[in-house]
Scaffold this motif. Structure first.
Motif, mmCIF file in Angstrom:
data_model
loop_
_atom_site.group_PDB
_atom_site.id
_atom_site.type_symbol
_atom_site.label_atom_id
_atom_site.label_comp_id
_atom_site.label_asym_id
_atom_site.label_seq_id
_atom_site.Cartn_x
_atom_site.Cartn_y
_atom_site.Cartn_z
ATOM 1 N N VAL A 200 0.837 -1.302 -0.081
ATOM 2 C CA VAL A 200 -0.217 0.166 -0.053
ATOM 3 C C VAL A 200 1.287 1.199 0.219
ATOM 4 C CG1 VAL A 200 -0.312 0.284 2.219
ATOM 5 C CG2 VAL A 200 -2.142 1.160 0.984
ATOM 6 N N ARG A 201 0.465 1.766 -0.609
ATOM 7 C CA ARG A 201 1.251 3.436 -0.728
ATOM 8 C C ARG A 201 0.258 4.864 -1.018
ATOM 9 N NH1 ARG A 201 -0.496 4.828 -5.121
ATOM 10 N NH2 ARG A 201 1.302 5.794 -5.259
ATOM 11 N N GLY A 202 0.682 5.539 -1.110
ATOM 12 C CA GLY A 202 0.402 7.215 -1.047
ATOM 13 C C GLY A 202 0.136 7.340 0.030
ATOM 14 N N ALA A 203 0.073 9.009 0.609
ATOM 15 C CA ALA A 203 0.548 9.289 0.921
ATOM 16 C C ALA A 203 -0.800 8.847 2.120
ATOM 17 C CB ALA A 203 0.338 10.819 1.615
ATOM 18 N N PRO A 204 -1.989 9.399 1.814
ATOM 19 C CA PRO A 204 -3.135 8.868 2.719
ATOM 20 C C PRO A 204 -3.586 8.125 2.967
ATOM 21 C CG PRO A 204 -4.295 10.859 0.384
ATOM 22 C CD PRO A 204 -2.240 10.034 0.557
ATOM 23 N N SER B 193 7.905 3.636 9.487
ATOM 24 C CA SER B 193 7.684 2.340 8.183
ATOM 25 C C SER B 193 7.675 3.291 7.338
ATOM 26 C CB SER B 193 6.439 2.217 8.523
ATOM 27 O OG SER B 193 5.307 3.242 8.131
ATOM 28 N N ARG B 194 7.381 4.726 7.320
ATOM 29 C CA ARG B 194 7.548 5.326 5.517
ATOM 30 C C ARG B 194 7.965 7.208 6.433
ATOM 31 N NH1 ARG B 194 5.660 5.175 0.288
ATOM 32 N NH2 ARG B 194 7.239 5.428 -0.350
ATOM 33 N N PRO B 195 8.826 7.221 6.251
ATOM 34 C CA PRO B 195 9.479 8.940 6.702
ATOM 35 C C PRO B 195 8.739 9.980 6.157
ATOM 36 C CG PRO B 195 11.572 8.540 6.047
ATOM 37 C CD PRO B 195 10.728 7.313 5.392
ATOM 38 N N HIS C 282 1.453 13.184 -12.015
ATOM 39 C CA HIS C 282 2.999 12.104 -12.313
ATOM 40 C C HIS C 282 2.299 11.635 -10.487
ATOM 41 C CE1 HIS C 282 7.612 11.828 -11.633
ATOM 42 N NE2 HIS C 282 7.695 11.833 -10.574
ATOM 43 N N CYS C 283 2.720 10.281 -10.893
ATOM 44 C CA CYS C 283 2.935 9.376 -9.892
ATOM 45 C C CYS C 283 1.382 8.840 -9.860
ATOM 46 C CB CYS C 283 3.498 10.093 -8.249
ATOM 47 S SG CYS C 283 3.794 8.791 -6.694
ATOM 48 N N ASN C 284 1.025 8.215 -8.900
ATOM 49 C CA ASN C 284 -0.373 7.888 -8.598
ATOM 50 C C ASN C 284 -0.963 8.546 -7.742
ATOM 51 O OD1 ASN C 284 -2.714 5.880 -7.322
ATOM 52 N ND2 ASN C 284 -2.833 5.841 -9.327
ATOM 53 N N THR C 285 -2.131 9.235 -7.650
ATOM 54 C CA THR C 285 -2.872 9.727 -6.547
ATOM 55 C C THR C 285 -4.032 9.391 -6.721
ATOM 56 O OG1 THR C 285 -3.020 11.712 -8.284
ATOM 57 C CG2 THR C 285 -0.917 11.931 -6.891
ATOM 58 N N GLY C 286 -4.427 8.418 -7.358
ATOM 59 C CA GLY C 286 -6.275 8.320 -7.410
ATOM 60 C C GLY C 286 -7.100 7.456 -6.905
ATOM 61 N N GLY D 68 -9.566 9.842 -5.060
ATOM 62 C CA GLY D 68 -8.117 10.872 -5.121
ATOM 63 C C GLY D 68 -7.590 12.158 -5.443
ATOM 64 N N THR D 69 -6.432 12.523 -5.254
ATOM 65 C CA THR D 69 -6.305 13.891 -4.470
ATOM 66 C C THR D 69 -6.233 14.844 -6.481
ATOM 67 O OG1 THR D 69 -4.349 13.304 -4.738
ATOM 68 C CG2 THR D 69 -5.460 13.706 -2.664
ATOM 69 N N ALA D 70 -5.117 14.681 -6.918
ATOM 70 C CA ALA D 70 -5.024 15.238 -8.148
ATOM 71 C C ALA D 70 -5.421 14.427 -8.812
ATOM 72 C CB ALA D 70 -3.425 15.417 -8.533
ATOM 73 N N ASN E 116 7.462 2.359 -11.531
ATOM 74 C CA ASN E 116 5.933 2.877 -12.108
ATOM 75 C C ASN E 116 5.071 3.072 -11.408
ATOM 76 O OD1 ASN E 116 8.299 2.964 -13.873
ATOM 77 N ND2 ASN E 116 8.646 0.289 -14.382
ATOM 78 N N GLN E 117 4.298 3.274 -10.696
ATOM 79 C CA GLN E 117 3.050 3.731 -10.176
ATOM 80 C C GLN E 117 2.516 4.451 -11.190
ATOM 81 O OE1 GLN E 117 6.235 4.924 -8.114
ATOM 82 N NE2 GLN E 117 5.860 4.606 -5.757
ATOM 83 N N GLY E 118 3.449 5.405 -12.178
ATOM 84 C CA GLY E 118 2.085 5.527 -13.344
ATOM 85 C C GLY E 118 1.683 4.679 -14.321
ATOM 86 N N GLY F 6 0.386 15.419 -6.648
ATOM 87 C CA GLY F 6 -0.326 15.079 -5.371
ATOM 88 C C GLY F 6 0.669 16.171 -4.867
ATOM 89 N N ALA F 7 0.877 15.373 -3.157
ATOM 90 C CA ALA F 7 1.897 15.618 -2.259
ATOM 91 C C ALA F 7 1.997 14.597 -0.632
ATOM 92 C CB ALA F 7 1.295 17.394 -1.476
ATOM 93 N N ASP F 8 3.440 14.769 -0.257
ATOM 94 C CA ASP F 8 3.593 13.773 0.394
ATOM 95 C C ASP F 8 3.592 14.263 2.136
ATOM 96 O OD1 ASP F 8 5.208 12.290 -1.692
ATOM 97 O OD2 ASP F 8 3.845 10.625 0.168
ATOM 98 N N ARG F 9 4.268 15.668 1.669
ATOM 99 C CA ARG F 9 4.559 16.809 2.853
ATOM 100 C C ARG F 9 4.012 18.464 2.533
ATOM 101 N NH1 ARG F 9 6.603 15.560 8.120
ATOM 102 N NH2 ARG F 9 7.376 13.407 8.106
ATOM 103 N N ALA G 221 7.013 17.895 -0.773
ATOM 104 C CA ALA G 221 7.539 17.323 -1.125
ATOM 105 C C ALA G 221 6.395 16.165 -1.409
ATOM 106 C CB ALA G 221 8.439 16.576 -0.435
ATOM 107 N N ASN G 222 6.574 15.486 -2.569
ATOM 108 C CA ASN G 222 6.510 14.892 -3.814
ATOM 109 C C ASN G 222 7.165 13.729 -4.508
ATOM 110 O OD1 ASN G 222 3.349 14.404 -4.031
ATOM 111 N ND2 ASN G 222 3.768 14.188 -6.444
ATOM 112 N N LYS G 223 6.312 12.626 -4.958
ATOM 113 C CA LYS G 223 6.891 11.357 -5.770
ATOM 114 C C LYS G 223 8.407 12.673 -7.209
ATOM 115 C CE LYS G 223 7.470 8.198 -6.187
ATOM 116 N NZ LYS G 223 7.936 7.644 -4.407
ATOM 117 N N ILE G 224 9.502 11.577 -6.900
ATOM 118 C CA ILE G 224 10.581 12.173 -7.147
ATOM 119 C C ILE G 224 10.600 12.053 -8.374
ATOM 120 C CG2 ILE G 224 11.235 9.495 -7.519
ATOM 121 C CD1 ILE G 224 14.023 12.853 -6.385
#
Ligand SMILES: CSC[C@@H](O)[C@@H](O)C(=O)COP(=O)(O)O
Length: 372
Positions: free
Chosen positions: A58-62, A103-105, A178-182, A190-192, A217-219, A257-260, A268-271
């Motif tokens: 599972v990934r994506g900030a929310p 788990s993830r910072p 960019h990335c997956n925000t759905g 989803g957000t974006a 490859n989240q996209g 989207g955003a992680d922080r 901060a968001n996906k590289i």
């Protein structure tokens, strides 16, 4: 212990579901296996929740925050017995929450949720027994599923209205993300990608361009899966094609989207997000961040203070984001930050569930004033 109040699935009708929950049971869609296999893993406790987050099941900030909270809810629901006072129950929960946060910072949503949940259990402990403390925790964790979908729908609406207002000509809009925000990165909608979904529902979306988002490859694996599932017109590009696409005048806006998000709007968001923002600024394309308030960290004055997660070199040296065969010669070193920070100066506006935060002056979002 048979605790838990409501039957809820947190499901957005007709969309994909990364988190399946009913009282005492949590299943997570293994996103590392998508799009080839759709397999749900049973998460029975905080240990399996922690591993699922670390391993990107599972990934994506929310979605990370909600899954972590619910992994502890199922652990507590299934406790055979608990021999202790309300204070013991609260410290049991607080320790587990602190463990989950490790788990993830980078995404703040998880630590933000842990802080709120800790406050709830410490308050419940002042007036009740262990069982009522656990019950208060479970109810608060369950509410996160419902709240997230509601907040994402509001983000989608605010974002679509704002963007349509900025583009009043009759031309349909092409958006780059960019990335997956759905739905997979959240409890649903989803957000974006929620903003893109809302633009499509309004009939104004020409196409959603989306990047592969290397190395995991989240996209290409996840966003493509969602867009095809929801029949949204979309076009896959490599991460490195984004600047050329903007130069060709084919992008009306970039939405990520955003992680922080720090108090000054640095995000901060996906590289790769930062390089898309630089390209957007160079080509005069508006660049939007879409995120819930839970992604905003007012304790940080700037993005320089955000901890960037570095992931295994294997995600680069092996195919399929580290899951496949080795594709790089032995003996090479690799640098693999999972996120980067886009300075507020490159961000046009921040789309939230409470409205769109625009800049008061050239580089100043005044996020604190908007929230209060
Ligand atoms: C709505 S999710 C926003 C971000 O969390 C998302 O774009 C992202 O960067 C996710 O990174 P991931 O490493 O896949 O968890």
């Amino acid at each position: 212990m048979a605790l838990g109040s409501v039957q809820m699935e947190g499901k957005e009708e007709g969309s994909l579901q990364s988190i399946r929950y009913s009282p005492g049971r949590l299943e997570l869609l293994d996103q590392q296996r998508l799009p080839h296999e759709s397999v749900y893993l049973d998460i029975n406790n905080t240990e399996s929740g922690w591993i699922a987050i670390k391993d990107l099941v599972v990934r994506g900030a929310p979605a990370i925050a909600i899954s972590a909270a619910l992994s502890l809810a199922v652990e507590v629901s299934n406790l055979k017995s608990f021999d202790g006072t309300s204070t013991d129950a609260a410290s049991f929960l607080v320790k587990k929450l602190e463990y989950l946060v490790s788990s993830r910072p980078t995404a703040v949503n998880l630590s933000d949720a842990a802080t709120r949940l800790k406050e709830i259990v410490l308050k419940a402990a002042t007036d009740g027994n262990a069982e009522s403390v656990f019950q208060a925790y479970i109810e608060a964790a369950e509410a996160m599923l419902v709240d997230d979908v509601r907040s994402n729908k509001a983000i989608g609406k605010h974002g679509a209205d704002f963007i349509m207002n900025q583009h009043k000509d009759s031309k349909k809009l092409s958006i780059l993300t960019h990335c997956n925000t759905g739905s997979l990165a959240t409890a649903g909608y989803g957000t974006a990608l929620g903003v893109i979904r809302a633009l499509h529902a309004e009939g104004v979306l020409e196409t959603a361009f989306f990047t592969e988002t290397r190395p995991v490859n989240q996209g290409s694996r996840l966003t493509a899966y969602e867009l095809v599932h929801d029949k949204i017109p979309a076009t896959l590009i490599t991460d490195s094609a984004a600047a050329a696409l903007m130069k060709a005048g084919r992008v009306d806006a970039v939405i990520v989207g955003a992680d922080r998000i720090a108090a000054n709007g640095d995000t901060a968001n996906k590289i790769g997000t930062y390089s898309h923002a630089i390209s957007a600024s160079y080509h005069g394309v508006p660049f939007y961040v879409a995120a819930p308030f839970t992604s905003i960290d007012l304790s940080l004055t700037s993005g320089d203070q955000i901890t960037i997660e570095e992931r295994s070199a294997k995600e680069l040296t092996h195919a399929r984001g580290g899951q496949g065969e080795q594709v790089v010669v032995n003996g090479i070193s690799a640098w693999n930050p999972a996120f980067d920070v886009t300075p507020a100066s490159l961000i046009t506006a921040i789309i939230t569930e409470k409205g769109v935060i625009t800049k008061a002056s050239a580089n100043d979002f005044k996020i604190r004033d908007f929230i209060h």
